[in-house]
Design an enzyme around this catalytic site. Structure first.
Site, PDB file in Angstrom:
ATOM      1  N   LYS A  47     -12.316  35.517   8.150  1.00 36.53           N
ATOM      2  CA  LYS A  47     -12.196  34.433   9.108  1.00 36.53           C
ATOM      3  C   LYS A  47     -11.508  34.599  10.305  1.00 36.53           C
ATOM      4  CE  LYS A  47     -12.991  30.056  10.293  1.00 36.53           C
ATOM      5  NZ  LYS A  47     -14.027  29.862  10.899  1.00 36.53           N
ATOM      6  N   ASN A  71     -22.741  23.944  11.156  1.00 37.95           N
ATOM      7  CA  ASN A  71     -21.125  23.618  10.703  1.00 37.95           C
ATOM      8  C   ASN A  71     -20.309  23.356  11.871  1.00 37.95           C
ATOM      9  OD1 ASN A  71     -18.924  25.944  11.587  1.00 37.95           O
ATOM     10  ND2 ASN A  71     -20.918  27.054  11.386  1.00 37.95           N
ATOM     11  N   ILE A  73     -16.567  23.758  11.765  1.00 37.20           N
ATOM     12  CA  ILE A  73     -15.361  23.977  11.000  1.00 37.20           C
ATOM     13  C   ILE A  73     -14.074  23.961  12.317  1.00 37.20           C
ATOM     14  CG2 ILE A  73     -14.119  25.468   9.701  1.00 37.20           C
ATOM     15  CD1 ILE A  73     -16.628  24.582   8.225  1.00 37.20           C
ATOM     16  N   LEU A  75     -12.614  26.407  13.674  1.00 35.62           N
ATOM     17  CA  LEU A  75     -11.941  27.486  13.622  1.00 35.62           C
ATOM     18  C   LEU A  75     -10.499  27.337  12.726  1.00 35.62           C
ATOM     19  CD1 LEU A  75     -12.058  29.355  17.149  1.00 35.62           C
ATOM     20  CD2 LEU A  75     -13.143  30.076  14.931  1.00 35.62           C
ATOM     21  N   ASN A 101     -11.750  39.225  12.942  1.00 33.39           N
ATOM     22  CA  ASN A 101     -12.116  38.081  14.067  1.00 33.39           C
ATOM     23  C   ASN A 101     -11.041  37.469  14.595  1.00 33.39           C
ATOM     24  OD1 ASN A 101     -13.509  35.723  14.671  1.00 33.39           O
ATOM     25  ND2 ASN A 101     -15.194  36.637  14.483  1.00 33.39           N
ATOM     26  N   CYS A 132     -17.801  31.310  19.356  1.00 31.30           N
ATOM     27  CA  CYS A 132     -17.928  29.787  18.326  1.00 31.30           C
ATOM     28  C   CYS A 132     -18.217  28.579  19.365  1.00 31.30           C
ATOM     29  CB  CYS A 132     -16.139  29.776  18.066  1.00 31.30           C
ATOM     30  SG  CYS A 132     -16.107  28.184  17.100  1.00 31.30           S
ATOM     31  N   LYS A 167     -18.741  39.798  19.494  1.00 35.86           N
ATOM     32  CA  LYS A 167     -19.631  38.851  18.677  1.00 35.86           C
ATOM     33  C   LYS A 167     -20.222  37.994  19.709  1.00 35.86           C
ATOM     34  CE  LYS A 167     -20.417  36.059  14.603  1.00 35.86           C
ATOM     35  NZ  LYS A 167     -19.774  35.783  13.322  1.00 35.86           N
ATOM     36  N   ASN A 194     -24.042  34.690  16.580  1.00 34.19           N
ATOM     37  CA  ASN A 194     -23.367  33.643  16.027  1.00 34.19           C
ATOM     38  C   ASN A 194     -24.324  32.566  15.757  1.00 34.19           C
ATOM     39  OD1 ASN A 194     -21.241  31.950  15.110  1.00 34.19           O
ATOM     40  ND2 ASN A 194     -19.747  32.906  16.533  1.00 34.19           N
ATOM     41  N   GLY A 219     -28.430  30.362   8.707  1.00 36.36           N
ATOM     42  CA  GLY A 219     -29.282  30.333   7.461  1.00 36.36           C
ATOM     43  C   GLY A 219     -30.680  30.647   7.894  1.00 36.36           C
TER      44      GLY A 219
HETATM   45  C1  SIN Z   1     -16.088  27.584  13.219  1.00 39.56           C
HETATM   46  O1  SIN Z   1     -14.899  27.872  12.725  1.00 39.56           O
HETATM   47  O2  SIN Z   1     -16.297  26.533  13.910  1.00 39.56           O
HETATM   48  C2  SIN Z   1     -17.116  28.562  13.414  1.00 39.56           C
HETATM   49  C3  SIN Z   1     -16.683  29.679  13.901  1.00 39.56           C
HETATM   50  C4  SIN Z   1     -17.630  30.345  14.841  1.00 39.56           C
HETATM   51  O3  SIN Z   1     -18.849  29.740  14.831  1.00 39.56           O
HETATM   52  O4  SIN Z   1     -17.460  31.342  15.587  1.00 39.56           O
END
Ligand code: SIN
Length: 305
Positions: A47, A71, A73, A75, A101, A132, A167, A194, A219
């Protein structure tokens, strides 16, 4: 029949097979230890980490879609200090290449992370996340500007003596321009894609589901886009590619290899079946066996002009 050689090279790094975990879908390795023997993987990408610890975005952070997930998230991670204090000792024990990463809000953030991580010998490569979609003022803001990709790559390369993966984001018009910028900045490897930026709306609240409005789609829905981008980039650059985006089966993985990826990363599939990467290794092998191919290198880039 001879034993099939699944090994592949990402610049200086040799993988025993081409299957890697995608960042953000395997924690720091330990989270998946109960589900599979991690050392059967080609490599592990952990992660993303940032200089400071991050608690991430408010919940909800995941929304299911008909063929994948969104998502947001944000980070969430323990920060450089937490990573060095708690995670490195676990990673040190793994007998496989581990990619770390990194994300940031400025070029200086990336450089500082690179300088600090340069001191850690058990890291096989840094994966520079310029893609991201879930943090304001970072990530995507870099990944859509070739000049910024070039600058970040160049400065991270100057600070970090090991291999650097960049990336890339699919949220651009010309993906090859982004890959060329990373190559010119000195990247050793490119990983793509990504997530694709998307959104979901809560019908009861009549508001976006995510506090941040948008999220990243991953996905099976994004596989055709990812495959097209790997194919386009492979025609324009000389450095190796890690292909990812909606790989659910060994057959999907083989498509990416044929399109020019030297390795593949598995993300959303692992969230459904935590041992999906191992199943995918088996299925790649079965495909090669069926085609009477002894060495995986014979199929890498076979579909390219
Ligand atoms: C995230 O943690 O929001 C996803 C990370 C990413 O898409 O690079």
């Amino acid at each position: 029949m001879k034993e099939i050689d699944l090994s592949t090279k990402l610049g200086e790094i040799t993988l025993k097979n081409p299957v890697i975990t995608a960042s953000g879908t395997c924690g720091y390795g330990q989270e998946l230890e109960d589900y599979m023997d991690l050392e059967q993987l080609g490599a592990l990408t952990v992660k993303g980490i940032t200089l400071q610890a991050k608690t991430g975005n408010p919940v909800p952070r995941i929304v299911e879609t008909p063929a994948g997930i969104l998502n947001s998230i944000g980070l969430e991670n323990p920060g450089l200090e937490g990573f060095l204090a708690d995670k490195i000792k676990i990673i040190k024990g793994y007998q496989l290449p581990v990619f770390v990463n990194i994300s940031g809000y400025s070029i200086e953030d990336f450089v500082l992370l690179a300088e600090k991580l340069a001191e850690i010998s058990c890291i096989a490569a840094l994966e520079v996340n310029v893609s991201c979609p879930n943090i304001p003022g970072g990530g995507l803001a870099f990944g859509t500007d070739p000049e910024l990709i070039y600058q970040i790559t160049k400065q991270v390369k100057a600070a970090y003596p090991g291999s650097v993966i960049v990336k890339l984001s699919p949220n651009v018009t010309a993906i090859s321009d982004m890959a060329i910028a990373a190559q010119e900045g000195g990247a050793d490897i490119i990983s793509l894609i990504n997530t694709l930026q998307g959104m979901a709306i809560d019908l009861e609240r009549q508001k976006p589901v995510f506090a941040n409005t948008f999220g990243g789609l991953s996905g099976p829905a994004i596989k055709p886009v990812a495959l097209r981008m790997v194919y386009q980039v492979a025609q324009k650059i000389k450095i190796p590619i890690i292909g990812m985006g909606g790989i659910m089966t060994g057959q999907d993985a083989v498509e990416f290899l044929l399109a020019g990826a030297s390795a593949v990363a598995i993300g959303t599939a692992t969230l459904i079946h935590p041992d999906a990467p191992l199943m995918i290794i088996k299925e790649i092998k079965a495909y090669l066996q069926d085609k009477k191919i002894n060495n995986i290198q014979e199929i890498i880039g076979k579909v390219l002009n």
